[in-house]
Design an enzyme around this catalytic site. Structure first.
Site, PDB file in Angstrom:
ATOM      1  CB  SER A 171      25.327  12.945  79.005  1.00 60.10           C
ATOM      2  OG  SER A 171      25.284  12.343  80.073  1.00 60.10           O
TER       3      SER A 171
ATOM      4  CG  ASP B   9      24.548  18.033  84.790  1.00 60.63           C
ATOM      5  OD1 ASP B   9      23.822  17.124  85.284  1.00 60.63           O
ATOM      6  OD2 ASP B   9      24.916  18.129  83.635  1.00 60.63           O
TER       7      ASP B   9
END
Length: 574
Positions: A226, A502
């Site tokens: 991330s 995602d």
């Protein structure tokens, strides 16, 4: 004993715990809901304190801080939920002294940066690698399961190297300041954090290891997921002499002011019936909000009749959408919240026949009269019931206090316990990612059109009052991030790993807006089918128990890291 690692063709064909439990809901909502995310964060803190007070037979105290001697941690919160917490007691926290300001020699202040080491697989030799996990925007303790059975252990086992978790400055216990005012936060920047990692790699001495494992005399493999994934990519660009290889998992290397595509991924990937009902429900809700007709009655169905601002209402009811990001392949880590929300949206309603449920949204047989002249489709009522039972029911005072965002003063507490201020400061200064609706009004949406950039970004001025030495800009300086490569960031021995569904993929090099690139051993470029957010970071003690797509990506990562290490040569002595 080294763990068995299974590779293809040889027997063989990542606000996140492995062998543990999902983090509190607010950890992701802080990144998605702006000022409303802080309200959800507060509700989680209150719930955690109440559970701890009850369990420990302690009086409930408001505003617990570090100075109180203990504070609710994510681990406490999870334990109080009856969660299974990973056994990581063998990893003892250690400390590395860092300059507070790497770029101002006149500033002599330092702080202790926390880290943990996995030596269970280490075999002393020239070229034994160090696998370091960037802690990112959370306590480093939250990353320890990845050191135990996740990616750091997988790679360390395969290469007989050392695994490390390095906590990010300002997060967890790697704190040098006494409060979180704007001035105190001015050293929380991409540049300072990258310099921390570089300094650590070049100078650290590991307890119990006689060999010098500093870079560049030892190959270091830098991993992050991330935000930390973007940092892993940036470290390879900024410090190529220290970082032999990097793996950027769900690495958000594209900073954006508005992040409207986040919700687009969810809309397209969710159960089609749920998604279509959600789009239609939001359209009906927006029509009522904008017209003002039956608005009070609508808000009342959600338990939010007394919430003053329509934008606060729309933001509050969008909370379940952020739970998509918490999906994971491992049931011990997976959040089922989004699926439960969809089940509720699609459910039959009393006095509505089972056949009617299958009819299109808005069909007369699906409509329920709320009061004379005011009827709603059953999915809107289901949506309202879900929010009332799962969100507004958590409020123990009044809804304006719980979910209002226009009282500036509530965002101006600056104690060290106000940890939400950390990532939000980074958002407001360099990263952006304000979640808004599509710029094309004709595009379907699952987020209310009342959620605008001014609404989402107002927290930057509410929370961070101008200091003597630093002021938060009107909008974040995303150029500082994107100048390092943006969608096109690339280097030899820099792996890009992303998840197909995602919601952060639009901000990675796998974005639909990015140029396609080949997948090679030197520059891996891999998309995990059906995966959400850095799904390669966690793992199981027995890799063969993992689902095929996770076994495959773990095997790929071992294979290309091993190939990278074969290329490494000790630097020439000066």
């Amino acid at each position: 004993m080294a763990r068995a690692v299974f590779l293809p063709l040889l027997i063989l064909s990542l606000t996140c715990f492995s062998s543990s439990s999902p983090p509190p809901a607010s950890s992701h909502l802080l990144k998605v809901l702006g000022p409303q995310g802080v309200n959800f964060w507060r509700l989680d803190q209150q719930q955690a304190r109440a559970q701890l007070a009850s369990r420990r037979d302690l009086p409930l105290r408001k505003g617990l801080t570090i100075q109180d001697g203990w504070k609710p941690t994510q681990g406490d919160f999870l334990e109080s939920q009856g969660a299974k917490v990973a056994s990581v007691t063998e990893f003892v926290p250690q400390w590395f002294e860092q300059p507070l300001d790497h770029f101002d020699e006149s500033n002599t202040h330092t702080f202790k940066q926390r880290y943990w080491v996995n030596k269970r697989h280490y075999q002393a030799r020239v070229g034994a690698p160090v696998i370091v996990i960037d802690g990112g925007e959370t306590s480093g303790e939250d990353r320890l399961p990845y050191l135990d059975t996740g990616i750091a252990d997988i790679l360390a086992s395969a290469t007989n190297g050392v695994g490390v978790v390095l906590e990010h400055r300002y997060y967890g216990e790697s704190i040098a300041v006494q409060n979180l005012t704007t001035d105190s936060l001015r050293w929380l920047s991409n540049e300072q954090a990258a310099a921390d990692s570089a300094n650590f790699m070049a100078k650290v001495k590991f307890d119990g290891i006689d060999e010098d494992l500093t870079a560049p005399g030892t190959p270091w493999i830098y991993y992050g997921g991330s935000y930390a994934g973007a940092r892993a990519a940036h470290m390879k660009i900024l410090y190529p002499d220290l970082v032999w290889g990097s793996i950027a998992s769900s690495g958000v290397t594209h900073a954006a002011i508005e992040n409207w595509q986040y919700m687009e991924v969810i809309r397209n990937a969710a159960d089609p019936t749920c998604s279509s009902h959600l789009v239609a429900s939001v359209n009906v809700i927006d029509t009522i909000l904008l017209s003002g007709i039956f608005k009070k009655q609508l808000k009342g169905l959600f338990g939010l009749a007394d919430l003053q601002h329509d934008q606060d209402f729309a933001s509050t009811i969008s909370g379940p959408l952020g739970s998509w990001q918490s999906k994971n392949w491992d049931p011990a880590v997976d959040s089922t919240s989004f699926d439960k929300f969809c089940t509720a949206i699609n459910a039959p309603l009393r006095n509505i026949s089972a056949q009617a449920v299958e009819l299109p949204f808005g069909h007369p047989e699906r409509m329920v009269e709320v009061e004379e002249g005011f009827s709603l489709d059953l999915s809107v009522l289901n949506y309202a019931s879900y929010i009332k039972n799962h969100t507004t029911s958590r409020c123990t005072t009044n809804v304006e206090e719980c979910f209002g965002t226009f009282n500036d003063t509530v965002y101006q507490e600056t104690g060290l316990d106000q940890t939400w201020r950390l990532w939000m400061f980074q958002v407001c200064t360099q990263w952006g990612y304000f979640t808004t609706t599509p710029p094309d009004p004709q595009l379907p949406r699952i987020l209310s059109r009342t959620i605008t950039l001014p609404y989402e970004s107002k927290i930057c001025q509410q929370a961070y009052l101008p200091g003597e030495f630093f002021q938060v800009p009107p909008l974040p300086n995303i150029t500082a991030v994107n100048a390092l490569g943006d969608f096109d960031i690339a280097a030899d021995r820099l792996a890009i790993i992303d998840g197909q569904v995602d919601p952060w993929r639009p901000d990675t090099p796998h974005s639909d807006d990015a140029r396609p690139r080949p997948d090679t051993t030197l520059r891996p470029f891999k998309l995990i089918p059906g995966a959400v957010h850095h799904w390669d970071e966690n793992g199981l003690a027995d890799l063969m128990d993992e689902p095929d797509e996770i076994k495959d990506i773990h095997a790929d990562e071992v294979a290309f890291v091993e190939a990278w290490l074969e290329e490494w040569k000790p630097p020439a002595k000066k």
